[in-house]
Enzyme design. Structure first.
Site, short mmCIF file in Angstrom:
data_model
loop_
_atom_site.label_atom_id
_atom_site.label_comp_id
_atom_site.label_asym_id
_atom_site.label_seq_id
_atom_site.Cartn_x
_atom_site.Cartn_y
_atom_site.Cartn_z
N ARG A 179 0.81 -1.22 0.00
CA ARG A 179 0.00 0.00 0.00
C ARG A 179 0.85 1.27 0.00
O ARG A 179 0.48 2.28 0.61
CB ARG A 179 -0.98 0.00 1.19
N SER A 229 -11.35 -2.62 1.80
CA SER A 229 -10.74 -2.81 3.11
C SER A 229 -10.50 -1.45 3.77
O SER A 229 -9.83 -0.60 3.20
CB SER A 229 -9.42 -3.56 2.97
N GLU A 299 -6.68 2.56 5.66
CA GLU A 299 -6.22 2.45 4.27
C GLU A 299 -6.98 3.44 3.40
O GLU A 299 -6.45 3.91 2.39
CB GLU A 299 -6.45 1.01 3.77
#
Length: 304
Positions: A179, A229, A299
């Site tokens: 990420r 997510s 996230e």
């Protein structure tokens, strides 16, 4: 504070063909289906026009907010005082320069890109078929699923610098990790990506895509709006596992809820507001910290 009215006026004057939507509701452009009106949302038609837009916005003292499909965003219900630059269908062309490479615009949805690879008989993007984002954002955050990630296929990408120049960067300088990428903490805009894939049998590629999509449907709450997510994977563990062992499945604030199907997702179950989602985020982070000692990190990009 930058005068966004003057910036919009400059965009209309200096980019006469540019699509500009003023006071555009962002809920129509985000997978969470949450978000108030942006001062303006613009859709450039080329890398050069995108660069010109970025120069004009920055020249006016503001930072453009670059988005694709809006699948990793939570935006305030109030007015968003930003100029939003959407990389969409205008920037979604796919070309096949040779037998094993594809080049594509940053605005193409990953599902469409995976289908294009299938049509060319190229394997390697099956993992991306069910990821609901666009290519530029996927590279920027090194999106991945089911054992694959963007760094496995990317060769290089073109991007716009903070000064408005168009440059190309090779994979080895892109700093792709979980990420994270070279682009993560910089005000840059990816315009196109070159990928190296492998020749494969169309039937096997399609079977793999179909299998992964079925797994996603079985495990994820795709029937509700969400941003995927919600939390990053903590080192050595999984956010969804921690949330579940803390008994937080079904935890709700207003119309937002921790999914009972997959605890890693906070869903917009019933006309949730920005504050509803943030309320659930805060509860989850607090309870997980208290019970496990782990600090969860969002996230999802949060725009207040």
């Amino acid at each position: 504070m930058a005068n966004l009215d003057l910036i919009v006026r400059a965009l209309r004057t200096q980019c006469p063909g540019l699509e500009i939507l003023e006071h555009e509701p962002m809920r129509a452009h985000c997978s969470f289906r949450i978000g108030g009106p942006a001062r303006a949302l613009v859709r450039p038609a080329s890398a050069e026009e995108t660069a010109a837009v970025c120069r004009i916005v920055r020249g006016g003292g503001a930072q453009p907010l670059i988005i694709g499909n809006g699948t990793n965003l939570l935006i305030t219900d109030g007015a968003l005082e930003r100029i939003v630059v959407q990389m969409g269908d205008n920037m979604a062309a796919v070309t096949q320069p040779d037998a094993t490479h594809l080049s594509a615009g940053a605005g193409i949805p990953l599902a469409r890109l995976a289908q294009a690879a299938l049509g060319c008989g190229l394997a390697g993007l099956e993992f991306a078929h069910g990821i609901p984002g666009s290519l530029g954002g996927a590279v920027s955050m090194n999106a991945g699923a089911y054992g694959g990630e963007m760094k496995d296929v990317v060769v290089s990408c073109r991007y716009i610098t903070e000064k408005g120049d168009i440059k190309e960067i090779p994979l080895e300088k892109m700093e792709l990790s979980y990420r994270h990428s070279f682009f993560s903490e910089r005000n840059l805009c990816i315009t196109s990506v070159k990928m190296k894939l492998a020749k494969g049998e169309r039937e096997k590629i399609k079977d793999r895509m179909d299998t992964l999509m079925e797994r996603r449907k079985d495990k994820q709450p795709l029937e509700y709006p969400s941003a995927g997510s919600t939390f990053k994977r903590p080192e050595g563990d999984f956010a969804a596992r921690l949330i579940e062992v803390c008994g937080l499945k079904g935890t709700a604030c207003g119309g937002a809820e921790v999914s009972t199907k997959h605890s890693g997702f906070i869903i917009n179950k019933d006309n949730a507001t920005f504050n509803d989602v943030m309320g659930v985020v805060d509860i989850v982070k607090q309870r997980v910290k208290e019970q496990t000692g782990v600090t969860l990190e969002c996230e999802v990009l949060i725009m207040k």
